[in-house]
Write a protein that holds these residues in place. Sequence first.
Motif, PDB file in Angstrom:
ATOM      1  N   LEU A 107      35.954  38.430  33.341  1.00 34.03           N
ATOM      2  CA  LEU A 107      34.929  37.394  33.471  1.00 34.03           C
ATOM      3  C   LEU A 107      33.851  37.899  34.418  1.00 34.03           C
ATOM      4  CD1 LEU A 107      37.227  34.258  33.895  1.00 34.03           C
ATOM      5  CD2 LEU A 107      35.873  34.851  31.877  1.00 34.03           C
ATOM      6  N   VAL A 108      32.595  37.834  33.965  1.00 36.60           N
ATOM      7  CA  VAL A 108      31.482  38.367  34.742  1.00 36.60           C
ATOM      8  C   VAL A 108      30.483  37.260  35.027  1.00 36.60           C
ATOM      9  CG1 VAL A 108      29.685  40.129  34.869  1.00 36.60           C
ATOM     10  CG2 VAL A 108      31.761  40.561  33.512  1.00 36.60           C
ATOM     11  N   TYR A 115      32.616  40.029  39.283  1.00 36.29           N
ATOM     12  CA  TYR A 115      33.510  39.944  38.134  1.00 36.29           C
ATOM     13  C   TYR A 115      34.957  39.878  38.601  1.00 36.29           C
ATOM     14  CZ  TYR A 115      35.112  44.857  38.423  1.00 36.29           C
ATOM     15  OH  TYR A 115      35.683  46.036  38.817  1.00 36.29           O
ATOM     16  N   THR A 116      35.796  39.387  37.701  1.00 36.50           N
ATOM     17  CA  THR A 116      37.229  39.351  37.966  1.00 36.50           C
ATOM     18  C   THR A 116      37.953  39.751  36.696  1.00 36.50           C
ATOM     19  OG1 THR A 116      39.024  38.011  38.897  1.00 36.50           O
ATOM     20  CG2 THR A 116      37.607  36.936  37.286  1.00 36.50           C
ATOM     21  N   GLN A 117      39.174  40.250  36.852  1.00 40.19           N
ATOM     22  CA  GLN A 117      39.974  40.662  35.707  1.00 40.19           C
ATOM     23  C   GLN A 117      41.386  40.101  35.822  1.00 40.19           C
ATOM     24  OE1 GLN A 117      39.346  45.018  35.894  1.00 40.19           O
ATOM     25  NE2 GLN A 117      38.240  44.831  33.949  1.00 40.19           N
ATOM     26  N   VAL A 118      41.937  39.707  34.665  1.00 46.85           N
ATOM     27  CA  VAL A 118      43.299  39.168  34.602  1.00 46.85           C
ATOM     28  C   VAL A 118      44.018  39.855  33.450  1.00 46.85           C
ATOM     29  CG1 VAL A 118      44.718  37.107  34.294  1.00 46.85           C
ATOM     30  CG2 VAL A 118      42.499  36.931  35.465  1.00 46.85           C
ATOM     31  N   ASP A 119      45.225  40.335  33.715  1.00 45.83           N
ATOM     32  CA  ASP A 119      46.037  40.936  32.661  1.00 45.83           C
ATOM     33  C   ASP A 119      46.563  39.847  31.735  1.00 45.83           C
ATOM     34  OD1 ASP A 119      45.688  43.498  33.618  1.00 45.83           O
ATOM     35  OD2 ASP A 119      47.445  43.394  34.937  1.00 45.83           O
ATOM     36  N   LEU A 120      46.181  39.918  30.461  1.00 50.19           N
ATOM     37  CA  LEU A 120      46.616  38.938  29.469  1.00 50.19           C
ATOM     38  C   LEU A 120      46.868  39.638  28.128  1.00 50.19           C
ATOM     39  CD1 LEU A 120      44.345  35.778  29.972  1.00 50.19           C
ATOM     40  CD2 LEU A 120      46.811  35.905  30.267  1.00 50.19           C
ATOM     41  N   LEU A 244      39.783  35.535  40.958  1.00 52.16           N
ATOM     42  CA  LEU A 244      39.295  34.468  40.082  1.00 52.16           C
ATOM     43  C   LEU A 244      38.833  33.257  40.880  1.00 52.16           C
ATOM     44  CD1 LEU A 244      38.879  33.364  37.217  1.00 52.16           C
ATOM     45  CD2 LEU A 244      41.261  32.581  37.259  1.00 52.16           C
ATOM     46  N   THR A 245      39.560  32.941  41.961  1.00 54.99           N
ATOM     47  CA  THR A 245      39.197  31.769  42.777  1.00 54.99           C
ATOM     48  C   THR A 245      37.863  31.937  43.488  1.00 54.99           C
ATOM     49  OG1 THR A 245      40.532  32.690  44.584  1.00 54.99           O
ATOM     50  CG2 THR A 245      41.599  31.076  43.134  1.00 54.99           C
ATOM     51  N   ASP A 246      37.406  33.180  43.622  1.00 57.02           N
ATOM     52  CA  ASP A 246      36.134  33.436  44.300  1.00 57.02           C
ATOM     53  C   ASP A 246      34.962  33.468  43.332  1.00 57.02           C
ATOM     54  OD1 ASP A 246      37.370  33.696  46.803  1.00 57.02           O
ATOM     55  OD2 ASP A 246      37.871  35.796  46.395  1.00 57.02           O
ATOM     56  N   LEU A 247      35.274  33.376  42.041  1.00 56.97           N
ATOM     57  CA  LEU A 247      34.212  33.376  41.030  1.00 56.97           C
ATOM     58  C   LEU A 247      33.889  31.928  40.689  1.00 56.97           C
ATOM     59  CD1 LEU A 247      32.644  35.643  39.572  1.00 56.97           C
ATOM     60  CD2 LEU A 247      34.204  35.362  37.652  1.00 56.97           C
ATOM     61  N   ALA A 248      33.162  31.289  41.588  1.00 55.22           N
ATOM     62  CA  ALA A 248      32.914  29.846  41.476  1.00 55.22           C
ATOM     63  C   ALA A 248      31.729  29.550  40.574  1.00 55.22           C
ATOM     64  CB  ALA A 248      32.665  29.269  42.867  1.00 55.22           C
ATOM     65  N   ASP A 249      31.700  28.302  40.091  1.00 56.55           N
ATOM     66  CA  ASP A 249      30.573  27.773  39.300  1.00 56.55           C
ATOM     67  C   ASP A 249      30.215  28.663  38.106  1.00 56.55           C
ATOM     68  OD1 ASP A 249      30.070  25.291  40.291  1.00 56.55           O
ATOM     69  OD2 ASP A 249      28.425  25.892  41.606  1.00 56.55           O
TER      70      ASP A 249
END
Length: 263
Positions: A107-108, A115-120, A244-249
Amino acid sequence: MIRWNTNNALSTAAFCLLLGLIPQAETLAAEAEAKSLLKAMSDYLASQKAISFAYDSNLEVVTKDHQKLLLASSGKIELGRPDKLRATRFGGFANVEMVFDGKTVTLVGKDINLYTQVDLPGTVEHLVDAMRDKLGKPVPGADLLLPDAYDKLMEGVTDVKDLGSGVIGGVECDHLAFRAKDVDWQIWIAQGETPHPCRYVITASQVDQGPQYSIQISDWKTGVDVVAEDYSFVNKTDARKVDLTDLADIDELPDHLATGDDK
């Protein structure tokens, strides 16, 4: 003088019963036709290995003082079955891109260059469920991206209506309406050999003033007409990686707006 007997009475009763059944039969036929049209759309979508489209979405919000507000966004979806997805959304509160390569979702936040990344690891269907249920970041028009769209859309449906035709973006469509316990929803499906969704509207019927979410689709492409970029994330702007929690709004609904109460 007309003399009535038992046979007359039975014939009259049968005729009256028949008159009552005709509207019911017509209603059942219309319901069956609506379901058939929705199933045809679902089967068509499931058969496409590559899909892309542009969209405009509107999200209605009811504030605590019962004022209804409308938040508008635009974006693009590129899908490669079974496990590739790129989605962009540009609105008044966020400019966001999501990239899924079958293993990792990125997510950018473009305007904030984070940006953040999550293993899915898994399919697009798994991604849609995880983004909605675990991460709280639903994919725009997610119901329409699933290979079993018909089954998902029809869950809990108690009423079905075929409302005839309508025109969306110059495309003649079949207009269908459905009701479930907590939501009403409508869909406009392009007529012809490519029965793709043109507009999808969900109404939260149990929420004060019935706010709606709508997505209108344009520039529909499938197969070899879909020219997608590589589905892996390339950090071209030297964006900083955060949790992810820091990627607000980055949602369609910004943090400072609250939804209304249930009816």
